[in-house]
Design a protein around this motif. Structure first.
Motif, PDB file in Angstrom:
ATOM      1  N   ASN A  97       0.831  -1.205   0.000  1.00 46.09           N
ATOM      2  CA  ASN A  97       0.000   0.000   0.000  1.00 46.09           C
ATOM      3  C   ASN A  97       0.865   1.254   0.000  1.00 46.09           C
ATOM      4  N   ALA A  98       1.953   1.234   0.765  1.00 47.16           N
ATOM      5  CA  ALA A  98       2.856   2.388   0.812  1.00 47.16           C
ATOM      6  C   ALA A  98       3.512   2.610  -0.541  1.00 47.16           C
ATOM      7  N   ALA A  99       3.920   1.539  -1.209  1.00 44.14           N
ATOM      8  CA  ALA A  99       4.545   1.674  -2.530  1.00 44.14           C
ATOM      9  C   ALA A  99       3.551   2.206  -3.552  1.00 44.14           C
ATOM     10  N   ARG A 100       2.331   1.716  -3.506  1.00 48.47           N
ATOM     11  CA  ARG A 100       1.319   2.206  -4.452  1.00 48.47           C
ATOM     12  C   ARG A 100       0.963   3.657  -4.160  1.00 48.47           C
ATOM     13  N   ALA A 101       0.964   4.032  -2.903  1.00 53.35           N
ATOM     14  CA  ALA A 101       0.729   5.443  -2.554  1.00 53.35           C
ATOM     15  C   ALA A 101       1.875   6.300  -3.066  1.00 53.35           C
ATOM     16  N   ALA A 102       3.105   5.807  -2.958  1.00 58.48           N
ATOM     17  CA  ALA A 102       4.259   6.541  -3.481  1.00 58.48           C
ATOM     18  C   ALA A 102       4.173   6.670  -4.995  1.00 58.48           C
ATOM     19  N   MET A 103       3.684   5.623  -5.659  1.00 60.91           N
ATOM     20  CA  MET A 103       3.518   5.681  -7.104  1.00 60.91           C
ATOM     21  C   MET A 103       2.525   6.776  -7.481  1.00 60.91           C
ATOM     22  N   LEU A 104       1.417   6.827  -6.774  1.00 59.89           N
ATOM     23  CA  LEU A 104       0.418   7.867  -7.017  1.00 59.89           C
ATOM     24  C   LEU A 104       1.007   9.251  -6.750  1.00 59.89           C
ATOM     25  N   LEU A 105       1.717   9.400  -5.656  1.00 62.75           N
ATOM     26  CA  LEU A 105       2.347  10.692  -5.340  1.00 62.75           C
ATOM     27  C   LEU A 105       3.361  11.087  -6.407  1.00 62.75           C
ATOM     28  N   GLY A 106       4.140  10.138  -6.879  1.00 64.33           N
ATOM     29  CA  GLY A 106       5.099  10.442  -7.940  1.00 64.33           C
ATOM     30  C   GLY A 106       4.403  10.916  -9.199  1.00 64.33           C
ATOM     31  N   HIS A 107       3.324  10.250  -9.556  1.00 63.54           N
ATOM     32  CA  HIS A 107       2.578  10.617 -10.759  1.00 63.54           C
ATOM     33  C   HIS A 107       1.952  11.998 -10.615  1.00 63.54           C
ATOM     34  N   VAL A 108       1.323  12.251  -9.497  1.00 62.34           N
ATOM     35  CA  VAL A 108       0.656  13.538  -9.263  1.00 62.34           C
ATOM     36  C   VAL A 108       1.679  14.676  -9.242  1.00 62.34           C
ATOM     37  N   HIS A 109       2.765  14.490  -8.521  1.00 64.28           N
ATOM     38  CA  HIS A 109       3.792  15.539  -8.488  1.00 64.28           C
ATOM     39  C   HIS A 109       4.366  15.777  -9.886  1.00 64.28           C
ATOM     40  N   ALA A 110       4.529  14.724 -10.672  1.00 70.59           N
ATOM     41  CA  ALA A 110       5.022  14.895 -12.045  1.00 70.59           C
ATOM     42  C   ALA A 110       4.025  15.700 -12.874  1.00 70.59           C
ATOM     43  N   LEU A 111       2.749  15.368 -12.762  1.00 73.92           N
ATOM     44  CA  LEU A 111       1.730  16.103 -13.513  1.00 73.92           C
ATOM     45  C   LEU A 111       1.731  17.582 -13.168  1.00 73.92           C
ATOM     46  N   LEU A 112       2.097  17.889 -11.936  1.00 76.60           N
ATOM     47  CA  LEU A 112       2.114  19.280 -11.480  1.00 76.60           C
ATOM     48  C   LEU A 112       3.456  19.960 -11.730  1.00 76.60           C
ATOM     49  N   GLY A 113       4.402  19.227 -12.310  1.00 76.44           N
ATOM     50  CA  GLY A 113       5.696  19.816 -12.651  1.00 76.44           C
ATOM     51  C   GLY A 113       6.691  19.849 -11.516  1.00 76.44           C
ATOM     52  N   HIS A 114       6.448  19.085 -10.454  1.00 78.89           N
ATOM     53  CA  HIS A 114       7.347  19.038  -9.292  1.00 78.89           C
ATOM     54  C   HIS A 114       8.365  17.906  -9.497  1.00 78.89           C
ATOM     55  N   GLY A 115       9.330  18.140 -10.364  1.00 77.11           N
ATOM     56  CA  GLY A 115      10.257  17.098 -10.779  1.00 77.11           C
ATOM     57  C   GLY A 115      10.982  16.377  -9.658  1.00 77.11           C
ATOM     58  N   ASP A 116      11.558  17.115  -8.720  1.00 73.84           N
ATOM     59  CA  ASP A 116      12.323  16.471  -7.639  1.00 73.84           C
ATOM     60  C   ASP A 116      11.437  15.603  -6.753  1.00 73.84           C
ATOM     61  N   MET A 117      10.272  16.131  -6.389  1.00 71.85           N
ATOM     62  CA  MET A 117       9.343  15.347  -5.559  1.00 71.85           C
ATOM     63  C   MET A 117       8.839  14.132  -6.328  1.00 71.85           C
ATOM     64  N   ALA A 118       8.536  14.326  -7.606  1.00 68.89           N
ATOM     65  CA  ALA A 118       8.051  13.223  -8.438  1.00 68.89           C
ATOM     66  C   ALA A 118       9.082  12.103  -8.502  1.00 68.89           C
ATOM     67  N   LEU A 119      10.343  12.465  -8.710  1.00 70.86           N
ATOM     68  CA  LEU A 119      11.398  11.452  -8.767  1.00 70.86           C
ATOM     69  C   LEU A 119      11.555  10.730  -7.439  1.00 70.86           C
ATOM     70  N   HIS A 120      11.495  11.465  -6.355  1.00 70.03           N
ATOM     71  CA  HIS A 120      11.631  10.859  -5.026  1.00 70.03           C
ATOM     72  C   HIS A 120      10.595   9.756  -4.822  1.00 70.03           C
ATOM     73  N   PHE A 121       9.331  10.091  -5.017  1.00 67.83           N
ATOM     74  CA  PHE A 121       8.266   9.117  -4.794  1.00 67.83           C
ATOM     75  C   PHE A 121       8.289   8.006  -5.843  1.00 67.83           C
ATOM     76  N   SER A 122       8.510   8.365  -7.096  1.00 65.83           N
ATOM     77  CA  SER A 122       8.502   7.375  -8.179  1.00 65.83           C
ATOM     78  C   SER A 122       9.611   6.350  -8.021  1.00 65.83           C
ATOM     79  N   ARG A 123      10.780   6.799  -7.627  1.00 66.75           N
ATOM     80  CA  ARG A 123      11.897   5.861  -7.435  1.00 66.75           C
ATOM     81  C   ARG A 123      11.618   4.897  -6.289  1.00 66.75           C
ATOM     82  N   ASP A 124      11.042   5.415  -5.202  1.00 65.61           N
ATOM     83  CA  ASP A 124      10.684   4.531  -4.085  1.00 65.61           C
ATOM     84  C   ASP A 124       9.721   3.447  -4.544  1.00 65.61           C
TER      85      ASP A 124
END
Length: 158
Positions: A61-88
């Motif tokens: 569940n935590a990994a899937r939440a991180a995936m969602l956070l990575g996607h959302v931050h990417a859509l909003l243009g928050h590259g560093d945050m998106a990479l952090h969550f997506s890599r996790d």
């Protein structure tokens, strides 16, 4: 002083809100056009889902939440945050046996994060892998994948 909420009721509430917030954030993320209020709601819902899963979920569940956070931050243009969550999320998904749809999503979300961070090399590699894996999914999984994948730029800078 408030009356204490029984643990079982609190756990049910956390699970309910984790699922509802998760689904709301994904639905908003799939919209081709969002206004500023919807962007804010999408981000809030993704973080709320992660919070509620942190109370009642497991590592998956935590990994899937991180995936969602990575996607959302990417859509909003928050590259560093998106990479952090997506890599996790990507690391969790790829270090264990995961369903094909989940691996496809992990590559797609990491491609989106790389695009937001202006990392063309990683974007290209993960985008190609996601596209290939997504094409091999069964019809139901591919429908969910395609709804998300079409939000990801095919080229960095789009």
């Amino acid at each position: 002083m408030h009356d204490a909420i029984p643990e079982a009721d609190l756990a049910r509430a956390h699970k309910h809100f984790a699922v509802e917030c998760n689904n709301r954030a994904w639905r908003l993320s799939e919209q081709p056009l969002r206004n500023a209020a919807e962007d804010g709601e999408m981000l809030d819902a993704a973080h709320a889902a992660a919070f509620h899963w942190s109370k009642v979920g497991n590592e998956l569940n935590a990994a899937r939440a991180a995936m969602l956070l990575g996607h959302v931050h990417a859509l909003l243009g928050h590259g560093d945050m998106a990479l952090h969550f997506s890599r996790d999320a990507f690391d969790f998904v790829t270090r264990r046996e995961s369903p094909a749809w989940e691996v496809a999503f992990a590559h797609a979300v990491l491609a989106n994060a790389a695009a937001a961070a202006r990392d063309a090399t990683n974007h290209c590699a993960h985008y190609a892998q996601a596209k290939s894996l997504g094409a091999a999914l069964d019809d139901e999984d591919r429908a969910y994948f395609d709804a998300m994948f079409r939000t990801i730029p095919s080229v960095v800078g789009e």
